[in-house]
Write a protein that holds these residues in place. Structure first.
Motif, PDB file in Angstrom:
ATOM      1  N   HIS A 243       1.301  -1.291  -0.445  1.00 33.81           N
ATOM      2  CA  HIS A 243      -0.144  -0.020  -0.219  1.00 33.81           C
ATOM      3  C   HIS A 243       0.830   1.156   0.242  1.00 33.81           C
ATOM      4  O   HIS A 243       2.090   1.280   0.366  1.00 33.81           O
ATOM      5  CB  HIS A 243      -1.049  -0.053   1.302  1.00 33.81           C
ATOM      6  CG  HIS A 243      -1.762   0.623   0.966  1.00 33.81           C
ATOM      7  ND1 HIS A 243      -2.489   2.586   0.926  1.00 33.81           N
ATOM      8  CD2 HIS A 243      -3.422   0.501   1.053  1.00 33.81           C
ATOM      9  CE1 HIS A 243      -3.281   2.408   0.774  1.00 33.81           C
ATOM     10  NE2 HIS A 243      -4.265   1.683   0.710  1.00 33.81           N
TER      11      HIS A 243
ATOM     12  N   ARG B 269       0.702   3.658   1.240  1.00 33.23           N
ATOM     13  CA  ARG B 269       0.963   3.980   3.368  1.00 33.23           C
ATOM     14  C   ARG B 269       1.340   2.545   4.368  1.00 33.23           C
ATOM     15  O   ARG B 269       0.504   2.219   3.852  1.00 33.23           O
ATOM     16  CB  ARG B 269      -0.448   4.973   3.608  1.00 33.23           C
ATOM     17  CG  ARG B 269      -0.643   5.799   2.780  1.00 33.23           C
ATOM     18  CD  ARG B 269      -2.137   6.450   3.644  1.00 33.23           C
ATOM     19  NE  ARG B 269      -2.491   6.809   4.845  1.00 33.23           N
ATOM     20  CZ  ARG B 269      -3.336   7.768   5.246  1.00 33.23           C
ATOM     21  NH1 ARG B 269      -4.632   7.930   4.400  1.00 33.23           N
ATOM     22  NH2 ARG B 269      -3.464   7.753   6.586  1.00 33.23           N
ATOM     23  N   GLY B 270       1.943   3.267   4.833  1.00 31.98           N
ATOM     24  CA  GLY B 270       2.773   1.485   5.015  1.00 31.98           C
ATOM     25  C   GLY B 270       1.263   1.296   5.957  1.00 31.98           C
ATOM     26  O   GLY B 270       1.151  -0.182   6.988  1.00 31.98           O
ATOM     27  N   GLU B 271       0.857   2.663   7.282  1.00 32.89           N
ATOM     28  CA  GLU B 271      -0.205   1.751   7.921  1.00 32.89           C
ATOM     29  C   GLU B 271      -1.417   0.817   7.292  1.00 32.89           C
ATOM     30  O   GLU B 271      -2.083  -0.321   8.505  1.00 32.89           O
ATOM     31  CB  GLU B 271      -0.622   2.860   9.043  1.00 32.89           C
ATOM     32  CG  GLU B 271      -1.237   4.079   8.339  1.00 32.89           C
ATOM     33  CD  GLU B 271      -1.121   4.843   7.148  1.00 32.89           C
ATOM     34  OE1 GLU B 271      -0.949   6.181   6.900  1.00 32.89           O
ATOM     35  OE2 GLU B 271       0.604   4.680   7.031  1.00 32.89           O
ATOM     36  N   PHE B 272      -1.618   1.248   5.913  1.00 31.25           N
ATOM     37  CA  PHE B 272      -2.666   0.248   5.805  1.00 31.25           C
ATOM     38  C   PHE B 272      -1.813  -1.344   5.597  1.00 31.25           C
ATOM     39  O   PHE B 272      -2.873  -2.295   5.582  1.00 31.25           O
ATOM     40  CB  PHE B 272      -3.256   0.663   4.007  1.00 31.25           C
ATOM     41  CG  PHE B 272      -4.211   2.236   4.901  1.00 31.25           C
ATOM     42  CD1 PHE B 272      -3.928   3.567   4.446  1.00 31.25           C
ATOM     43  CD2 PHE B 272      -5.109   2.056   5.902  1.00 31.25           C
ATOM     44  CE1 PHE B 272      -4.672   3.840   3.825  1.00 31.25           C
ATOM     45  CE2 PHE B 272      -5.743   3.175   6.191  1.00 31.25           C
ATOM     46  CZ  PHE B 272      -5.546   4.274   5.404  1.00 31.25           C
TER      47      PHE B 272
ATOM     48  N   THR C 150      -4.424  -4.463   6.807  1.00 28.90           N
ATOM     49  CA  THR C 150      -5.195  -4.248   7.122  1.00 28.90           C
ATOM     50  C   THR C 150      -6.174  -4.833   6.022  1.00 28.90           C
ATOM     51  O   THR C 150      -5.464  -5.299   5.161  1.00 28.90           O
ATOM     52  CB  THR C 150      -5.615  -2.564   7.329  1.00 28.90           C
ATOM     53  OG1 THR C 150      -5.253  -1.783   6.246  1.00 28.90           O
ATOM     54  CG2 THR C 150      -4.589  -2.366   8.236  1.00 28.90           C
TER      55      THR C 150
ATOM     56  N   GLU D 141      -5.179  -3.202   2.022  1.00 28.71           N
ATOM     57  CA  GLU D 141      -3.332  -3.334   1.817  1.00 28.71           C
ATOM     58  C   GLU D 141      -3.970  -4.305   0.403  1.00 28.71           C
ATOM     59  O   GLU D 141      -5.250  -4.544   0.318  1.00 28.71           O
ATOM     60  CB  GLU D 141      -2.843  -4.225   2.789  1.00 28.71           C
ATOM     61  CG  GLU D 141      -3.844  -5.952   3.226  1.00 28.71           C
ATOM     62  CD  GLU D 141      -2.711  -6.408   4.014  1.00 28.71           C
ATOM     63  OE1 GLU D 141      -3.138  -8.351   3.917  1.00 28.71           O
ATOM     64  OE2 GLU D 141      -1.882  -6.440   4.143  1.00 28.71           O
TER      65      GLU D 141
ATOM     66  N   CYS E 157       9.326  -4.690   5.710  1.00 26.18           N
ATOM     67  CA  CYS E 157       9.438  -3.600   4.957  1.00 26.18           C
ATOM     68  C   CYS E 157       9.957  -3.395   3.494  1.00 26.18           C
ATOM     69  O   CYS E 157      11.048  -2.712   4.210  1.00 26.18           O
ATOM     70  CB  CYS E 157       8.683  -2.307   5.135  1.00 26.18           C
ATOM     71  SG  CYS E 157       6.739  -3.199   5.864  1.00 26.18           S
TER      72      CYS E 157
END
Length: 670
Positions: A205, A207-210, A213, A216, A272
């Motif tokens: 994604h 945005r790494g925070e996704f 979830t 993704e 990552c």
């Protein structure tokens, strides 16, 4: 049908509803008519659920979570197949009766052809999420509902079902559609993970925070680095449909060589890395590979597949159980092994049925030994042997101080102990309902929360379950959860009872070999103490046995007899356990086989026979029958002299106690 991933505008929604109404009229429906609906009969519905087993198993836990979020809103959650037939429903009790009046129940088709414009039928026809409010339904009878539905796609983009929330229009909330769409995404992602558990998978994604979830991107690649499938979020990020992406090489999608990503995943799993999409957008990604093949690069830097180096051979053990160990010549068993062998190394749960002692754990161990998980733990749990109060702590573990008597520093639990390997749940039918719910959550989320803890512990286990119970009957009785059944019911095999098998001599030989190899030995000579074979008379006796305890009973009989026969050339009748002979009665109407008496007892018999009353006044029986009668009489008299002491009578006659007991049963004196 392949889904289109487009969110309709207000104008687009009005057009879609108008087209749906036009289709309803083309199907010959009239808005004012009361539709004639006939739900599927229970057996037909059960067959339909079986055909949609994977969808059903993955959807049920999600449906429960979704229902918990909308509880007390006069609504219900529905799962349908790709044709709109309802497979399962969960609803508020005060809404269920109203739903039944409009045929909102399992076994009823809600396709547009049968029910006109409605959220389920129209969502499946359009291939996109759909909301249909009360008056927007084509049939007036359905205008008491407001429905929000999202199609569910398999990892290849094919629509396989739909998830729907239907309820009273007065209780409708604008967030319901978002909950339904997120729940459908959850089901799709879990189907994807299950389908490609052994493939190279990339989670990504912008945005790494996704990552990790629902949102993704998920892409699966074959060993040659070509795309196999991608989920909805991945297709959105690639900005192309799956048909245009399938078989694209890894380098074309992420602008990096496939071997480099493999190396990174192997060297630092879970870490990552930054990749670039064809659009130029940079994304954070995490690569996962359960079985990593080896690759090299040629002089031009191109990826070249090399044969995967075989793992270092493990030292063979005589007690190791493999498919070859279990293949002993019985046709039924060979068919079972053939089916199981096809799913080894794949994330397909195995359910083993069969009577107690038929070798269910042996099959589970063989599957573990033949899988890529062989070097990780094999953990067996007998759900029937643990008290209800302890099974939760045993399975899921507990934190320090979780309950009175808990061990200091807590306990990891069997599921965590099996991480990376195989968890064998024997007698799963005896697991309490409360723990079935917890187990279902673990299987769904692949994480365990210990008793008294708050942190989820990730686990990666292969599940093999076994039972001698009828789980379908238990589901109908409410003692076994249907969602758990379909979660563990990936491949079902039934092991034959020992009395029905045709490979008894080979089984005896292999069990003896295992027993001899596992016996503790103080010297080299000790290895020969237990005989390596049984006598022909013992095999004949075994062939007559009913074997109520199946393979477990056979192994125990051979272990005891082997100890009794230490130093002998072979195991004989006299070495068999006394109580075992009760299971070897001949079929009704067949004469019992009687072991001939030794020579000393025969001489005693001859002397005793001369004192017995003559039987010549009656029709003469055959000589063997007369001899058996005389032998039995002699044994009775010897027992009488020794006050019924079997051991003393056996010593006097020079017989094994088993032989005395056999004569006693023949005469009905025991």
């Amino acid at each position: 049908m392949t889904q289109r991933f487009v969110t309709p505008s207000v104008t687009g929604r009005a057009d879609a509803l108008a087209q749906a109404h036009a289709r309803s009229r083309e199907f010959g429906l009239r808005a004012s008519e009361a539709p004639d609906f006939q739900p599927l009969q229970p057996l037909a519905l059960r067959d339909l659920v079986e055909r949609n087993r994977s969808l059903y198993a993955h959807a049920l836990p999600v449906m429960e979570t979704l229902h918990a979020q909308i509880v007390d809103t006069e609504s219900m959650v529905l799962l349908t197949d790709s044709n709109g037939v309802i497979l399962h429903s969960l609803g508020d009790s005060d809404f269920v009766e109203k739903a039944k009046r409009v045929a909102l129940c399992p076994g009823v088709s809600w396709s547009e052809a049968h029910r006109g414009t409605n959220a389920v039928g129209t969502a499946l026809a359009e291939g996109q999420p759909t909301v249909v409010h009360g008056s927007e339904h084509f049939l007036q009878a359905n205008r008491v509902l407001t429905c929000s539905c999202a199609p569910i796609a398999d990892p290849f983009g094919r629509t396989i079902g739909a998830l729907d929330v239907s309820g009273d229009p007065r209780g409708f909330h604008k967030h319901t559609m978002a909950l339904v769409r997120m729940s459908a995404l959850m089901i799709e992602n879990q189907l994807f993970a299950n389908q490609f558990g052994d493939a190279m998978r990339v989670r990504f994604h912008a945005r790494g925070e996704f990552i990790g979830t629902l949102f993704e991107g998920l892409a699966a690649f074959g060993d040659d680095g070509r795309l196999l499938a991608a989920n909805r979020s991945a297709l959105f990020q690639f900005e192309r449909p799956l048909d245009a992406l399938r078989a694209q090489p890894f380098e074309a999608l992420f602008a990096v060589a496939f071997p480099a990503v493999l190396q990174q995943a192997s060297r630092a799993p879970g870490e990552c890395l930054t990749l670039t999409l064809p659009s130029g957008v940079r994304v954070l990604a995490r690569a996962e590979y359960a079985t990593r093949p080896a690759f090299s690069a040629d002089a031009r830097g191109q990826r070249a597949a090399m044969p995967v180096s075989a793992p270092a051979p493990r030292r063979p053990r005589a007690d190791l159980i493999t498919f070859a160990t279990l293949d002993t010549g019985d046709a039924h068993m060979a068919a079972v092994l053939n089916r199981v062998e096809k799913v080894r190394g794949r994330d397909v749960p195995l359910l083993v049925l069969g009577k107690t002692g038929t070798g269910k754990e042996w099959l589970a161990r063989a599957m573990h030994e033949e899988s890529p998980r062989r070097d990780a733990p094999f953990v067996a749990v007998n759900c029937a042997s643990l008290p209800d109060t302890l099974i939760e702590a045993e399975l899921f573990g507990y934190e320090d101080g979780a309950f009175t008597g808990a061990r200091k520093r807590g306990s990891a639990g069997k599921i965590v102990q099996a991480d990376g390997g195989t968890l064998f749940l024997d007698e799963i039918g005896d697991m309490p309902l409360a723990q079935q719910v917890r187990l279902m959550r673990v299987l769904q989320e692949r994480a365990v929360v210990p008793l008294g803890g708050t942190r989820a512990v990730p686990v990666d286990v292969r599940i093999v379950c076994a039972t001698h119970r009828n789980l379908r009957a238990m589901i109908e009785q409410g003692t076994f959860r249907e969602d758990l059944y379909y979660r563990i019911n990936g491949l079902v095999v039934t092991l034959p009872a020992l009395a029905a098998r045709t490979d008894l001599p080979v089984l005896v030989e292999r069990i003896l070999t295992r027993l001899r190899s596992s016996e503790p030995r103080g010297s080299e000579a000790d290895s020969e103490r237990m005989p390596a074979r049984v006598s022909a008379a013992v095999l004949e006796c075994f062939a007559r046995c009913r074997w109520p305890g199946n393979l477990r009973q056979l192994a125990n009989v051979l272990r005891t007899a082997g100890i009794m026969a230490e130093g002998a050339a072979e195991i004989g009748i006299e070495h068999l356990p006394e109580d075992f002979l009760h299971d070897c009665e001949p079929p009704q109407g067949e004469p019992a086989h009687v072991e001939p008496l030794p020579s000393g007892a025969q001489r005693t018999l001859s002397a005793e026979a001369q004192r017995l009353p003559s039987v010549d006044a009656h029709p003469a029986p055959s000589q063997p029958a007369r001899m058996e009668e005389l032998q039995a009489t002699l044994i009775e008299q010897t027992l009488a002299r020794n006050n019924g002491n079997v051991s003393a009578a056996a010593r006097e006659l020079g017989l094994a106690r088993n032989t005395v007991y056999r004569y006693m049963r023949m005469r009905g004196t025991r």
